[in-house]
Design an enzyme around this catalytic site. Structure first.
Site, short mmCIF file in Angstrom:
data_model
loop_
_atom_site.label_atom_id
_atom_site.label_comp_id
_atom_site.label_asym_id
_atom_site.label_seq_id
_atom_site.Cartn_x
_atom_site.Cartn_y
_atom_site.Cartn_z
N HIS A 19 0.87 -1.29 0.07
CA HIS A 19 0.01 0.01 -0.18
C HIS A 19 0.81 1.44 0.07
O HIS A 19 0.21 2.24 -0.12
CB HIS A 19 -1.20 -0.20 1.16
CG HIS A 19 -1.99 -1.05 0.96
ND1 HIS A 19 -2.83 -1.10 0.24
CD2 HIS A 19 -2.52 -1.88 2.11
CE1 HIS A 19 -3.73 -2.33 0.47
NE2 HIS A 19 -3.49 -2.82 1.41
N HIS B 174 -6.79 -6.88 -0.51
CA HIS B 174 -6.58 -5.55 -0.69
C HIS B 174 -6.00 -5.36 -1.96
O HIS B 174 -4.83 -5.81 -2.23
CB HIS B 174 -6.16 -4.78 0.25
CG HIS B 174 -6.83 -4.89 1.73
ND1 HIS B 174 -6.57 -5.80 2.75
CD2 HIS B 174 -8.11 -4.62 2.21
CE1 HIS B 174 -7.29 -5.84 3.68
NE2 HIS B 174 -8.32 -5.23 3.37
#
Length: 310
Positions: free
Chosen positions: A122, A161
């Site tokens: 991320h 994710h």
């Protein structure tokens, strides 16, 4: 040769507040599950500044350094915290990914699993987020390309994710294929299947809540494997997030250990045919401790089997 397991006790120094899902207990659950296996155990080195600069500007690196607290925590966003040992841990995670590439490309190991934390997928070019500070897999890809002279590298990210940070860091480089499967809608809200990046080297595959192994295996066979095969990478990198497991508290996919084993087996078989079996896998998510340990062990068992077959 064999499978390298790259980790370091410093990865336990990144301490998060009580109740935070990305916690020290993750490695304390995973690493014992890998005991007794035929692994080449290697200490993750500290990433050098030049390693980090392969993917991030110096201002980002300096901002992380300057934000490290003397005690307690410093909160960078809603769920990303720094503790006094966080930089040391993050440097081990990035350095472990770089070392894994060196070992696999240098013939010291057939493949490698980097069991380090904090995760990295991320972390954007100049923005830490989602528990992540540096883009470990993106740094590994740039290292393979810029320092080892590879022409093409593929990244497959099966974390639940979307790897927004990895996409941000590599989509401008046509030498890198990035394939991500992820639940949608879900944090961080990116990963639209229509987003193929500026060079058409991004493949975002959105999965509905409740998607299980049967559907995922079909997507693997029909979309992921052909896309990677057509790109013909010289190295395959895996962002191995085990939070797509049915027991994970942060999302709603329904994979189980056998599915992660199947995914790994198929990716390794593909790599055997196109890049000499050269695979480097880096730990990303996975927040149910029992599911993480069992799924991580299944993943590593398939890496070992693939290395032995080679």
């Amino acid at each position: 040769m064999t499978t390298a397991l790259i980790t370091h006790p410093d990865c336990l120094l990144h301490v998060t507040p009580d109740g935070h899902p990305e916690r020290v207990a993750r490695l304390n659950a995973l690493l014992p599950a890998l005991e007794g296996r035929d692994l080449l155990r290697v200490s993750a080195p500290l990433a050098a500044e030049d390693d980090l600069l392969l993917a991030h500007p110096l201002a980002h690196v300096d901002a992380i350094r300057d934000a490290i607290p003397r005690a307690g925590w410093r909160q960078l966003d809603a769920d990303t915290y720094l503790s006094p040992g966080s930089l040391q841990a993050a440097l081990r995670a990035a350095g472990g990914a770089v070392r894994a590439v060196d070992m696999v490309l240098g013939g010291e190991a057939d493949n490698a699993f980097v069991a380090c934390r904090p995760p990295g997928h991320h972390a954007e070019t100049a923005q830490p987020m989602g528990f992540c500070f540096f883009g470990n897999v993106a740094i590994a890809a740039k290292h393979a390309l810029d320092r080892h002279g590879l022409a093409r590298v593929a990244i497959v990210d099966f974390d639940v994710h979307h790897g927004n940070g990895t996409q941000d860091l590599v989509q401008g480089d046509p030498r890198v294929l990035f394939v991500s499967t992820h639940e949608m809608p879900l944090y961080p809200g990116t990963g639209d299947p229509q987003d193929h990046g500026p060079h058409g080297t991004v493949e975002n595959i959105a999965l509905r809540q409740g998607t299980g192994g049967t559907v995922y295996r079909d997507i693997l066979a029909r979309q992921i494997l052909p896309r990677v095969r057509d790109f013909a990478p010289e190295l395959l990198l895996i962002s191995a997030g085990f939070d797509a497991h049915a027991d994970d508290p942060l999302a709603g996919l329904r994979l189980v250990e056998a599915d992660f084993a199947h995914i790994t087996r198929e990716l390794c078989a593909l790599a055997a045919g196109i890049c000499g079996g050269r695979v480097v896998s880096c730990l990303e998510g996975g927040y149910d401790l029992e599911a993480l340990a069992a799924s991580g062990a299944a993943h590593v068992d398939e890496l070992i089997a693939a290395g032995g077959a080679g």
